[in-house]
Design a protein around this motif. Structure first.
Motif, mmCIF file in Angstrom:
data_model
loop_
_atom_site.group_PDB
_atom_site.id
_atom_site.type_symbol
_atom_site.label_atom_id
_atom_site.label_comp_id
_atom_site.label_asym_id
_atom_site.label_seq_id
_atom_site.Cartn_x
_atom_site.Cartn_y
_atom_site.Cartn_z
ATOM 1 N N MET A 1 -1.293 -14.375 -6.009
ATOM 2 C CA MET A 1 -2.357 -13.962 -7.068
ATOM 3 C C MET A 1 -3.342 -13.301 -6.328
ATOM 4 S SD MET A 1 -1.622 -14.709 -10.314
ATOM 5 C CE MET A 1 -3.000 -14.641 -10.982
ATOM 6 N N ILE A 2 -3.827 -13.950 -5.168
ATOM 7 C CA ILE A 2 -4.749 -13.290 -4.449
ATOM 8 C C ILE A 2 -4.445 -11.886 -3.990
ATOM 9 C CG2 ILE A 2 -6.151 -13.274 -2.291
ATOM 10 C CD1 ILE A 2 -5.955 -16.567 -2.608
ATOM 11 N N SER A 3 -2.989 -11.401 -3.577
ATOM 12 C CA SER A 3 -2.592 -10.534 -3.098
ATOM 13 C C SER A 3 -2.855 -9.307 -4.200
ATOM 14 C CB SER A 3 -1.176 -10.468 -2.635
ATOM 15 O OG SER A 3 -1.364 -11.389 -1.433
ATOM 16 N N LEU A 4 -2.221 -9.956 -5.365
ATOM 17 C CA LEU A 4 -2.236 -8.921 -6.718
ATOM 18 C C LEU A 4 -3.617 -8.744 -6.982
ATOM 19 C CD1 LEU A 4 -0.670 -7.799 -8.859
ATOM 20 C CD2 LEU A 4 -0.971 -9.839 -10.123
ATOM 21 N N ILE A 5 -4.490 -9.620 -6.761
ATOM 22 C CA ILE A 5 -6.027 -9.130 -7.339
ATOM 23 C C ILE A 5 -6.746 -7.937 -6.117
ATOM 24 C CG2 ILE A 5 -8.653 -10.050 -7.353
ATOM 25 C CD1 ILE A 5 -7.174 -12.809 -8.346
ATOM 26 N N ILE A 6 -6.289 -8.138 -4.997
ATOM 27 C CA ILE A 6 -6.632 -7.386 -4.249
ATOM 28 C C ILE A 6 -6.237 -5.787 -4.250
ATOM 29 C CG2 ILE A 6 -6.732 -6.915 -1.527
ATOM 30 C CD1 ILE A 6 -6.850 -9.779 -0.807
ATOM 31 N N GLY B 1 -7.937 -2.524 -4.982
ATOM 32 C CA GLY B 1 -7.938 -1.345 -4.420
ATOM 33 C C GLY B 1 -7.481 -0.244 -5.057
ATOM 34 N N ILE B 2 -6.749 -0.470 -6.206
ATOM 35 C CA ILE B 2 -6.293 0.857 -7.241
ATOM 36 C C ILE B 2 -7.532 1.348 -7.938
ATOM 37 C CG2 ILE B 2 -4.858 1.304 -8.921
ATOM 38 C CD1 ILE B 2 -2.718 -0.498 -7.982
#
Length: 265
Positions: free
Chosen positions: A8-13, A17-18
Motif C-alpha cells: 500500500m505504501i509503495s502504491l501511494i508513493i 509520483g504520477i
C-alpha cells in the motif's frame, strides 16, 4: 510491517509520483512563457514608430533590431518574452541627407512658384523643412518644403498690404499736368477751392481750338467736370467779311442810280 502495508505504501508513493509528473507536464505545457516571433516584433516596432526594420538578430531572449526612420538609423533592444523595448538609441554614424538651398530654388522655379525672396532651413534633424518666402503677381506667400524630398508641404498666401487712402492734396503742378493731359495748350490760371471732401482745383487752359476750365479733385486728381469754349475759326471770319460786302452792294447800286438821274437832268 506486513507485506500488505508495504504494498500500500509503495502504491501511494507511485500514485504521488504520477500525480506530480502530470501536474508538471500540464504546467509546462500551458503556462510556459512563449517567445514572440521576430516578425511580430518587427510589426510592433513599425506600428509604433513608423519606418522599417532593416536588420535584426536574436540572442537568447533579446531581439536586436535596426530601425530606419526619416533617413536616420536607430538601434533597438526588445524583450522576446514580453515584447517590451529595453533600449532605443540613435546610430551615431547616421546623418540626415537634405536638399541644398540651390536645389530647393531650382525645384520651386520648375514648379513656377514665383520669385524666390528667401530660403531658410527650420525644424529638427528628424523633420527638417525649408521655409521659403516668395512673391507671385504682387502677392507674397510662404512655402514649406520637405528638406529631404523637396516636396511642397504647404503653401500659404499672405494678406496683401493695402495702403490707406491718401489725404494729401495734390500739388498745383500735378493739377496742371492733369489738365494739360486732357487738353494741349497753355495754363492761364489755377485756383484752389477748399471743401469738406478734399477740395478741388479750377485749371483754365488756353488751347489752339478751344479754351477749357477743368475741375480737378484736390486729393484723388480725378477730373470732376470740364467747361469748354470753342474759338472762332478763320472760315468764320471770312464768312463775316463776305456778309459785309453783300450788305454794301445795294447801297452802292442806289448811289449809282442817283448819279444816273443827275446826269439825265
Amino acid at each position: 510491517m506486513t507485506a500488505y502495508k508495504k504494498w500500500m505504501i509503495s502504491l501511494i508513493i507511485l500514485m504521488l509520483g504520477i500525480t506530480v509528473s502530470v501536474i508538471w507536464t500540464i504546467q509546462d505545457r500551458f503556462y510556459k512563457d512563449e517567445l514572440i516571433t521576430i516578425q511580430e516584433a518587427s510589426k510592433k516596432i513599425e506600428a509604433l514608430y513608423g519606418g522599417s526594420i532593416e536588420s535584426f538578430e536574436q540572442k537568447g531572449n533579446v531581439f536586436y533590431m535596426v530601425l530606419e526612420r526619416n533617413g536616420l538609423s536607430y538601434n533597438l533592444q526588445m524583450d522576446a518574452k514580453t515584447g517590451d523595448l529595453s533600449s532605443i538609441t540613435k546610430d551615431p554614424n547616421s546623418k540626415t541627407v537634405i536638399k541644398t538651398v540651390e536645389e530647393v530654388r531650382s525645384l520651386l522655379n520648375a514648379k513656377k512658384k514665383g520669385s524666390i525672396l528667401s530660403i531658410k532651413l527650420h525644424g529638427n534633424e528628424e523633420v527638417p523643412q525649408y521655409v521659403v518666402e516668395a512673391s507671385d503677381q504682387n502677392l507674397k506667400k510662404t512655402i514649406i518644403v520637405d528638406a529631404k524630398t523637396g516636396e511642397v508641404v504647404s503653401e500659404k498666401v499672405k494678406e496683401p498690404n493695402i495702403a490707406p487712402p491718401s489725404s494729401t492734396v495734390i500739388s498745383i503742378e500735378r493739377a496742371k499736368q492733369i489738365a494739360l493731359f486732357q487738353l494741349s495748350g497753355t495754363v492761364q490760371s489755377v485756383t484752389y477751392k477748399d471743401t469738406s471732401d478734399g477740395g478741388y482745383y479750377l485749371v483754365f487752359v488756353n488751347g489752339s481750338n478751344m479754351d477749357a476750365t477743368f475741375e480737378i479733385h484736390g486729393i484723388s486728381g480725378k477730373v470732376l467736370s470740364v467747361t469748354q469754349q470753342l474759338k472762332p475759326t478763320d472760315d468764320d471770319e471770312d464768312d463775316g467779311d463776305e456778309d459785309d460786302g453783300d450788305d454794301n452792294s445795294p447801297e452802292q447800286d442806289d448811289d449809282d442810280d442817283d448819279d444816273d438821274h443827275s446826269e439825265d437832268d
